[in-house]
Enzyme design. Sequence first.
Site, PDB file in Angstrom:
ATOM      1  N   HIS A 112      11.455  18.693  21.594  1.00 10.63           N
ATOM      2  CA  HIS A 112      12.108  18.232  22.812  1.00 10.63           C
ATOM      3  C   HIS A 112      13.261  17.312  22.407  1.00 10.63           C
ATOM      4  CE1 HIS A 112      11.480  16.323  27.056  1.00 10.63           C
ATOM      5  NE2 HIS A 112      12.526  17.099  26.989  1.00 10.63           N
ATOM      6  N   GLU A 172      14.711  26.350  32.484  1.00 13.79           N
ATOM      7  CA  GLU A 172      13.298  25.926  32.492  1.00 13.79           C
ATOM      8  C   GLU A 172      12.478  26.780  33.469  1.00 13.79           C
ATOM      9  OE1 GLU A 172      11.992  23.899  30.398  1.00 13.79           O
ATOM     10  OE2 GLU A 172      10.283  22.877  31.262  1.00 13.79           O
ATOM     11  N   LYS A 174      11.424  32.222  29.799  1.00 11.91           N
ATOM     12  CA  LYS A 174      11.198  31.799  28.411  1.00 11.91           C
ATOM     13  C   LYS A 174      10.255  32.771  27.713  1.00 11.91           C
ATOM     14  CE  LYS A 174      12.114  26.836  28.918  1.00 11.91           C
ATOM     15  NZ  LYS A 174      13.281  26.664  28.067  1.00 11.91           N
ATOM     16  N   SER A 178      11.218  21.283  28.521  1.00 11.45           N
ATOM     17  CA  SER A 178      10.950  19.890  28.891  1.00 11.45           C
ATOM     18  C   SER A 178       9.489  19.683  29.253  1.00 11.45           C
ATOM     19  CB  SER A 178      11.766  19.491  30.120  1.00 11.45           C
ATOM     20  OG  SER A 178      13.129  19.582  29.875  1.00 11.45           O
ATOM     21  N   VAL A 181      16.864  28.006  26.966  1.00 15.48           N
ATOM     22  CA  VAL A 181      17.276  28.685  28.208  1.00 15.48           C
ATOM     23  C   VAL A 181      16.674  27.932  29.400  1.00 15.48           C
ATOM     24  CG1 VAL A 181      17.437  30.906  26.992  1.00 15.48           C
ATOM     25  CG2 VAL A 181      15.382  30.393  28.322  1.00 15.48           C
ATOM     26  N   MET A 240      21.849  21.710  26.819  1.00 17.15           N
ATOM     27  CA  MET A 240      21.121  21.444  25.579  1.00 17.15           C
ATOM     28  C   MET A 240      21.512  22.383  24.448  1.00 17.15           C
ATOM     29  SD  MET A 240      19.644  18.737  26.169  1.00 17.15           S
ATOM     30  CE  MET A 240      18.734  18.523  24.644  1.00 17.15           C
ATOM     31  N   ASN A 268      19.044  14.461  25.461  1.00 16.10           N
ATOM     32  CA  ASN A 268      20.450  14.701  25.746  1.00 16.10           C
ATOM     33  C   ASN A 268      21.244  13.394  25.664  1.00 16.10           C
ATOM     34  OD1 ASN A 268      22.795  15.809  26.736  1.00 16.10           O
ATOM     35  ND2 ASN A 268      22.096  15.900  28.868  1.00 16.10           N
ATOM     36  N   ASP A 285      23.887  33.569  24.666  1.00 19.99           N
ATOM     37  CA  ASP A 285      23.678  33.370  26.102  1.00 19.99           C
ATOM     38  C   ASP A 285      23.938  34.716  26.784  1.00 19.99           C
ATOM     39  OD1 ASP A 285      23.751  30.518  28.016  1.00 19.99           O
ATOM     40  OD2 ASP A 285      24.128  32.456  29.006  1.00 19.99           O
TER      41      ASP A 285
HETATM   42  P1  NAD Z   1      21.195  24.771  31.538  1.00 18.00           P
HETATM   43  O1  NAD Z   1      20.897  25.249  32.907  1.00 18.00           O
HETATM   44  O2  NAD Z   1      22.349  23.853  31.328  1.00 18.00           O
HETATM   45  O3  NAD Z   1      21.440  26.043  30.569  1.00 18.00           O
HETATM   46  C1  NAD Z   1      20.559  27.119  30.474  1.00 18.00           C
HETATM   47  C2  NAD Z   1      21.322  28.282  29.839  1.00 18.00           C
HETATM   48  O4  NAD Z   1      20.402  29.349  29.594  1.00 18.00           O
HETATM   49  C3  NAD Z   1      22.436  28.858  30.756  1.00 18.00           C
HETATM   50  O5  NAD Z   1      23.669  28.834  30.051  1.00 18.00           O
HETATM   51  C4  NAD Z   1      21.972  30.282  31.035  1.00 18.00           C
HETATM   52  O6  NAD Z   1      23.041  31.206  31.154  1.00 18.00           O
HETATM   53  C5  NAD Z   1      21.127  30.548  29.777  1.00 18.00           C
HETATM   54  N1  NAD Z   1      20.208  31.689  29.905  1.00 18.00           N
HETATM   55  C6  NAD Z   1      19.481  32.068  30.993  1.00 18.00           C
HETATM   56  N2  NAD Z   1      18.762  33.167  30.696  1.00 18.00           N
HETATM   57  C7  NAD Z   1      19.042  33.482  29.392  1.00 18.00           C
HETATM   58  C8  NAD Z   1      18.603  34.519  28.520  1.00 18.00           C
HETATM   59  N3  NAD Z   1      17.746  35.462  28.908  1.00 18.00           N
HETATM   60  N4  NAD Z   1      19.094  34.538  27.244  1.00 18.00           N
HETATM   61  C9  NAD Z   1      19.993  33.596  26.835  1.00 18.00           C
HETATM   62  N5  NAD Z   1      20.433  32.595  27.633  1.00 18.00           N
HETATM   63  C10 NAD Z   1      19.967  32.539  28.895  1.00 18.00           C
HETATM   64  O7  NAD Z   1      19.849  24.149  30.993  1.00 18.00           O
HETATM   65  P2  NAD Z   1      19.653  22.953  29.935  1.00 18.00           P
HETATM   66  O8  NAD Z   1      19.748  21.662  30.650  1.00 18.00           O
HETATM   67  O9  NAD Z   1      20.506  23.203  28.739  1.00 18.00           O
HETATM   68  O10 NAD Z   1      18.113  23.156  29.566  1.00 18.00           O
HETATM   69  C11 NAD Z   1      17.703  24.122  28.629  1.00 18.00           C
HETATM   70  C12 NAD Z   1      16.260  23.826  28.226  1.00 18.00           C
HETATM   71  O11 NAD Z   1      16.202  22.534  27.595  1.00 18.00           O
HETATM   72  C13 NAD Z   1      15.303  23.775  29.427  1.00 18.00           C
HETATM   73  O12 NAD Z   1      14.053  24.242  29.037  1.00 18.00           O
HETATM   74  C14 NAD Z   1      15.250  22.272  29.736  1.00 18.00           C
HETATM   75  O13 NAD Z   1      14.091  21.925  30.436  1.00 18.00           O
HETATM   76  C15 NAD Z   1      15.302  21.687  28.344  1.00 18.00           C
HETATM   77  N6  NAD Z   1      15.773  20.297  28.227  1.00 18.00           N
HETATM   78  C16 NAD Z   1      16.830  19.874  28.992  1.00 18.00           C
HETATM   79  C17 NAD Z   1      17.288  18.570  28.828  1.00 18.00           C
HETATM   80  C18 NAD Z   1      18.474  18.060  29.610  1.00 18.00           C
HETATM   81  O14 NAD Z   1      18.743  16.844  29.570  1.00 18.00           O
HETATM   82  N7  NAD Z   1      19.206  18.906  30.336  1.00 18.00           N
HETATM   83  C19 NAD Z   1      16.683  17.710  27.883  1.00 18.00           C
HETATM   84  C20 NAD Z   1      15.636  18.203  27.120  1.00 18.00           C
HETATM   85  C21 NAD Z   1      15.185  19.498  27.305  1.00 18.00           C
END
Ligand code: NAD
Length: 295
Positions: A148, A100, A105, A127, A98, A25, A151, A44
């Site tokens: 929200h 979930e 968070k 999410s 970051v 995301m 993707n 990150d």
């Molecule tokens: P992901 O696992 O692909 O990426 C998460 C990133 O966060 C990783 O690159 C990790 O290194 C980084 N991270 C971890 N701790 C950190 C910190 N302290 N500081 C900075 N970065 C840090 O996850 P995602 O799918 O991109 O999801 C991210 C958020 O968006 C979550 O809350 C998820 O629920 C939400 N979301 C995801 C989707 C989806 O389709 N994947 C859709 C809507 C919302």
Amino acid sequence: MTTVENSAHDGGAAHRLAVLGAGVMGVGITTLALARGIPVILVDVDGAKLDEARARISQELRMARLMGVLPPDGAVGELVTATALDAVAGATAVIEAVTEARDLKAEVLAGVSAVVRPGTPLVSNTSSIPIDELAGFVPRPAELIGTHFMNPPYLIRTVEVIRGARTGEATMAGVRSLLDALGRKGVVVRDAPGFVTSRLLHPMINDAAKVVQAGTATAEAVDALMQDCLGHATGPLRTADLIGLDNLVDSLWVLHERTGDEGARPCDLLLEMVRAGDHGRKSGRGFYEYEEVRP
Ligand code: NAD
């Protein structure tokens, strides 16, 4: 229904966006902002993720332009990457994307609120975690709001906006302005575990995985029936692969723990796939196999 309407995009001149997390995301939201001329500071903790993100953002920009879903010309915003939070000091808004996990968070949001100017909207892309639960960890809870993005953010024009019990008017206005600049329409909902979209979609995907687990049908058959008979755009299990099965399982646990809904308890098949590292598109394998691994 309350919407945050976008008009013609006002250019990115007034905005300087910080995005926390360079995963699925974070990359998608950054792509969208850059294409709209908005400069982005992408943070990150994992430097390798930032390197992958740069390559992925260039690919997504090209793909989005080819698909005609982003402005074909106009200046692309400047991208800066960093591994430390203090890089976001000058941001006009921060989007947290970051992993979930509530405690992670909470730590990131508290850290970033100590760095930015008071009055800067802190936007969580969670999410499922209620916004008011996260607001308990920041010193100025009126600045926290949920958006929200779905993707991929460059393709899906509507964004679920979650107004927490303590979200202030100035924060609402800041997010309206940001969504306007991003060419996105916000639909505002009240705060609850999973809000609207994850509350409905994630247990349904869990059910689809249970059907595969029971041997009733293959993933392909489930998706074909849901697409061709019931009008689901991509099929629930292809959607699961796009979301990332690790993220889906995290979100289901959030829902299960906060609602008590047994339908949200992640099924054994999903848990096994996550344990095996089959996280969907981003790992190259989930319910389907993928040649191209996405970050
Ligand atoms: P992901 O696992 O692909 O990426 C998460 C990133 O966060 C990783 O690159 C990790 O290194 C980084 N991270 C971890 N701790 C950190 C910190 N302290 N500081 C900075 N970065 C840090 O996850 P995602 O799918 O991109 O999801 C991210 C958020 O968006 C979550 O809350 C998820 O629920 C939400 N979301 C995801 C989707 C989806 O389709 N994947 C859709 C809507 C919302």
